[in-house]
Design a protein around this motif. Structure first.
Motif, short mmCIF file in Angstrom:
data_model
loop_
_atom_site.label_atom_id
_atom_site.label_comp_id
_atom_site.label_asym_id
_atom_site.label_seq_id
_atom_site.Cartn_x
_atom_site.Cartn_y
_atom_site.Cartn_z
N VAL A 66 -54.98 15.21 -43.09
CA VAL A 66 -54.99 15.87 -41.65
C VAL A 66 -54.78 14.40 -40.69
CG1 VAL A 66 -56.36 16.67 -39.89
CG2 VAL A 66 -56.63 17.40 -42.09
N THR A 67 -53.88 14.36 -39.88
CA THR A 67 -53.80 13.42 -38.96
C THR A 67 -53.75 13.93 -37.52
OG1 THR A 67 -51.31 13.18 -38.65
CG2 THR A 67 -52.18 12.51 -40.74
N THR A 68 -53.60 12.73 -36.65
CA THR A 68 -53.43 12.81 -35.19
C THR A 68 -52.21 12.70 -34.68
OG1 THR A 68 -53.88 10.85 -34.22
CG2 THR A 68 -55.86 12.08 -34.83
N THR A 69 -51.52 12.87 -33.68
CA THR A 69 -50.55 12.65 -32.97
C THR A 69 -50.76 11.23 -32.11
OG1 THR A 69 -50.64 14.26 -31.17
CG2 THR A 69 -49.32 14.78 -32.97
N ILE A 70 -51.94 10.60 -32.43
CA ILE A 70 -52.45 9.65 -31.55
C ILE A 70 -53.10 10.41 -30.51
CG2 ILE A 70 -52.44 7.03 -30.42
CD1 ILE A 70 -49.80 6.72 -32.16
N ASP A 71 -54.29 10.89 -30.42
CA ASP A 71 -54.61 12.09 -29.66
C ASP A 71 -55.82 11.08 -28.92
OD1 ASP A 71 -53.08 13.84 -30.29
OD2 ASP A 71 -54.30 14.60 -31.94
N GLY A 72 -56.34 11.75 -27.87
CA GLY A 72 -57.56 11.07 -27.17
C GLY A 72 -58.63 11.73 -27.93
N ALA A 73 -59.99 11.43 -27.48
CA ALA A 73 -61.32 11.68 -28.07
C ALA A 73 -61.39 13.14 -28.61
CB ALA A 73 -62.45 11.18 -27.35
N VAL A 74 -61.18 14.14 -27.62
CA VAL A 74 -61.46 15.37 -27.99
C VAL A 74 -60.62 15.99 -29.33
CG1 VAL A 74 -61.40 17.58 -26.90
CG2 VAL A 74 -62.12 15.62 -25.47
N ALA A 75 -59.37 15.68 -29.22
CA ALA A 75 -58.45 16.21 -30.27
C ALA A 75 -58.72 15.35 -31.51
CB ALA A 75 -57.11 16.33 -29.83
N ARG A 76 -58.83 13.93 -31.38
CA ARG A 76 -59.16 13.36 -32.74
C ARG A 76 -60.48 13.61 -33.25
NH1 ARG A 76 -59.49 8.87 -30.08
NH2 ARG A 76 -61.74 8.65 -30.50
N THR A 77 -61.51 13.97 -32.36
CA THR A 77 -62.75 14.36 -33.16
C THR A 77 -62.52 15.73 -33.86
OG1 THR A 77 -63.83 13.21 -31.46
CG2 THR A 77 -65.22 14.85 -32.69
N ALA A 78 -62.10 16.53 -33.09
CA ALA A 78 -61.62 18.00 -33.92
C ALA A 78 -60.72 17.77 -35.20
CB ALA A 78 -60.81 18.99 -33.04
N ALA A 79 -60.01 16.75 -35.10
CA ALA A 79 -58.87 16.50 -36.33
C ALA A 79 -59.96 15.95 -37.42
CB ALA A 79 -58.01 15.69 -36.10
N VAL A 80 -60.88 15.37 -37.00
CA VAL A 80 -61.79 14.77 -37.96
C VAL A 80 -62.65 16.06 -38.63
CG1 VAL A 80 -64.02 13.51 -38.25
CG2 VAL A 80 -62.18 12.41 -37.09
N HIS A 81 -63.09 17.06 -37.67
CA HIS A 81 -63.74 17.96 -38.35
C HIS A 81 -62.98 19.06 -39.19
CE1 HIS A 81 -67.63 18.28 -36.02
NE2 HIS A 81 -66.97 17.76 -34.76
N VAL A 82 -61.81 19.06 -39.03
CA VAL A 82 -60.56 19.91 -39.58
C VAL A 82 -60.80 19.13 -41.27
CG1 VAL A 82 -58.49 20.32 -40.02
CG2 VAL A 82 -59.19 20.61 -37.93
N ALA A 83 -60.56 17.74 -41.28
CA ALA A 83 -60.74 16.83 -42.54
C ALA A 83 -61.92 17.19 -43.10
CB ALA A 83 -60.41 15.48 -42.13
N ALA A 84 -63.01 17.27 -42.35
CA ALA A 84 -64.29 17.43 -42.88
C ALA A 84 -64.53 18.75 -43.61
CB ALA A 84 -65.40 17.08 -42.10
N ALA A 85 -63.69 19.56 -43.18
CA ALA A 85 -64.06 21.02 -43.94
C ALA A 85 -63.16 21.09 -45.14
CB ALA A 85 -63.61 22.05 -42.88
N ILE A 86 -62.36 20.16 -45.59
CA ILE A 86 -61.73 20.23 -46.87
C ILE A 86 -62.15 19.60 -47.86
CG2 ILE A 86 -59.38 19.48 -47.89
CD1 ILE A 86 -58.36 19.32 -45.09
N PRO A 87 -62.44 20.29 -48.96
CA PRO A 87 -63.56 19.55 -50.15
C PRO A 87 -62.82 18.56 -50.70
CG PRO A 87 -63.27 22.09 -50.30
CD PRO A 87 -62.27 21.78 -49.32
N ASP A 88 -63.45 17.33 -50.85
CA ASP A 88 -62.77 16.24 -51.42
C ASP A 88 -61.57 15.91 -50.73
OD1 ASP A 88 -64.95 15.96 -53.52
OD2 ASP A 88 -63.95 17.86 -54.46
N VAL A 89 -61.41 15.82 -49.69
CA VAL A 89 -60.36 15.31 -48.80
C VAL A 89 -59.87 14.16 -49.07
CG1 VAL A 89 -61.48 14.68 -46.86
CG2 VAL A 89 -59.40 15.61 -46.67
N THR A 90 -58.56 13.89 -49.32
CA THR A 90 -57.96 12.61 -49.48
C THR A 90 -57.91 11.86 -48.19
OG1 THR A 90 -55.96 11.31 -50.32
CG2 THR A 90 -55.51 13.24 -48.87
N ALA A 91 -57.56 10.32 -48.21
CA ALA A 91 -57.55 9.64 -46.86
C ALA A 91 -56.79 10.20 -45.91
CB ALA A 91 -57.24 8.34 -47.28
N CYS A 92 -57.04 10.50 -44.49
CA CYS A 92 -56.27 11.21 -43.26
C CYS A 92 -56.04 10.13 -42.56
CB CYS A 92 -57.37 12.37 -42.92
SG CYS A 92 -57.41 13.70 -44.09
N GLY A 93 -54.98 10.54 -41.75
CA GLY A 93 -54.52 9.60 -40.69
C GLY A 93 -55.26 9.76 -39.32
#
Ligand SMILES: O=C(O)CCC(=O)c1ccccc1C(=O)O
Ligand SMILES: [Mg+2]
Length: 357
Positions: A289-316
């Motif tokens: 999961v990565t951002t397109t260099i987003d602001g805090a709202v979308a970047r935080t949501a992308a962190v939540h997307v990554a956190a829902a993936i079991p054993d997620v690999t390093a994300c952008g």
């Protein structure tokens, strides 16, 4: 139901040099929904041509969204009534299929509103079975001469990143090979990825993989987005990014990728990205999961997307530091190569609306 839109413009502190040019600023729009029961959802659209629609198209699409949601306060069985009742306004979302950044804003605002009503953090709403405190992230190292690339990579490693993504494809192939070898020699313990942003021919991509493929976890988008046969023919680990935005996830499978780069902003929203992460795992493909260099709202949501993936690999997701200023406080800060996963209700960025002016 209330629906409000607010534009923003964020300069980069540190413009990102890529094979497609330099990302210098990020202009976008916040969307705030307030349901009749007082629950709030905030979404962000930060378009980036190449991955999404242009800003003007995004702005018009969101203006239309707010008009539909406001107008429907007084008329019949409507989009705003659907939202108030806890359902998705399917027609309205479908209208945004060709404007993924605008769709992202609405999809995120809806997800935030619903997760807040359920009193769960967004990543639990996305289906995470277990609590997650943090997710691993990669540092993003832009194009630069070999010496400067190594210096930047060493700074990132010293800051605690154990995975680095280096931009390639902006200079001669031999120079990129030299850059990757220099970073790999300097930091043998660090996982390395390269991102060519679609710059190469089939021959160049194979030459690069033959030279340094064994020092890389993968090369991201070595070929133009639609060259599925070329991508499938490459020997070596490949991740797809632009291809997903261009042809969609299911068609991208024809390119037989090892990993897929899921940018919620390019894929029509965090719920779409989260569903595609599960699809990828079903197919034996690693989701990143990565951002397109987003602001805090979308970047935080992308962190939540990554956190829902079991054993997620390093994300952008370590892209806050590229921005000079942000929409609000960073509630998913990066330290030691990991991003904190917020544990409050929803995305946790509802206050961001008040912070920005
Ligand atoms: O993946 C990362 O490390 C950060 C995100 C990133 O590289 C990026 C940021 C903006 C636009 C395109 C890209 C890309 O992955 O190509
Ligand atoms: Mg990429």
């Amino acid at each position: 139901m209330r629906a409000d839109i607010r534009p923003f413009s964020l300069p980069l502190a540190d413009p990102l040099e890529t094979a497609r040019g330099t990302v210098e600023r990020r202009d976008g729009l916040l969307l705030r929904l307030e349901a009749d029961d007082g629950s709030v959802g905030v979404g962000e659209a930060t378009p980036l041509p190449g991955w999404t629609e242009h800003y003007d198209e995004c702005e018009s699409a969101l203006a239309e969204v707010s008009e539909v949601l406001r107008a429907s306060n007084t008329s019949g069985e409507t989009a705003s009534e659907e939202i108030d009742a806890g359902a998705d306004p399917d027609d309205l979302l479908a209208d945004l299929d060709s404007t993924p950044a605008a769709r992202h804003a609405l999809d995120l605002a809806l997800a935030d509103l619903r997760a807040s009503r359920q009193r769960v953090p967004l990543y639990r709403y996305f289906g995470a079975e277990n609590p997650a405190k943090s997710v691993p992230v990669n540092a993003t190292v832009g194009d630069a001469p070999a010496e400067a690339t190594v210096a930047e990579a060493e700074r990132a490693a010293a800051a605690g990143f154990d995975c680095l993504k280096v931009k390639v494809g902006a200079r001669q192939l031999s120079a990129d090979v030299e850059r990757i070898e220099a970073v790999a020699d300097a930091l043998p313990e660090v996982e390395l990825r390269a991102d060519a942003n679609a710059a190469w021919t089939r021959e160049q991509a194979q030459q690069f993989l033959d030279a340094v493929g064994d020092r890389l976890a993968y090369v991201e988008q070595p070929l133009p987005a639609t060259d599925l046969a070329g991508l499938a023919s490459l020997a070596g680990p490949v991740a797809l990014d632009e291809t997903l935005a261009e042809v969609g996830f299911e068609d991208a499978l024809d390119a037989n990728p090892d990993a897929v780069i899921l940018k919620p902003m390019a894929l029509g929203g965090p719920r779409e990205a989260s569903a595609l992460a599960s699809r990828a795992r079903e197919e034996g493909i690693e989701p990143v999961v990565t951002t397109t260099i987003d602001g805090a709202v979308a970047r935080t949501a992308a962190v939540h997307v990554a956190a829902a993936i079991p054993d997620v690999t390093a994300c952008g997701l370590a892209t806050r530091k590229l921005l000079e200023s942000d929409l609000g406080p960073d509630i998913a800060p990066v330290a030691d190569g990991r991003a904190v996963v917020p544990q409050g209700e929803g995305n946790g960025t509802a206050d961001t609306w008040g912070h920005h002016d």
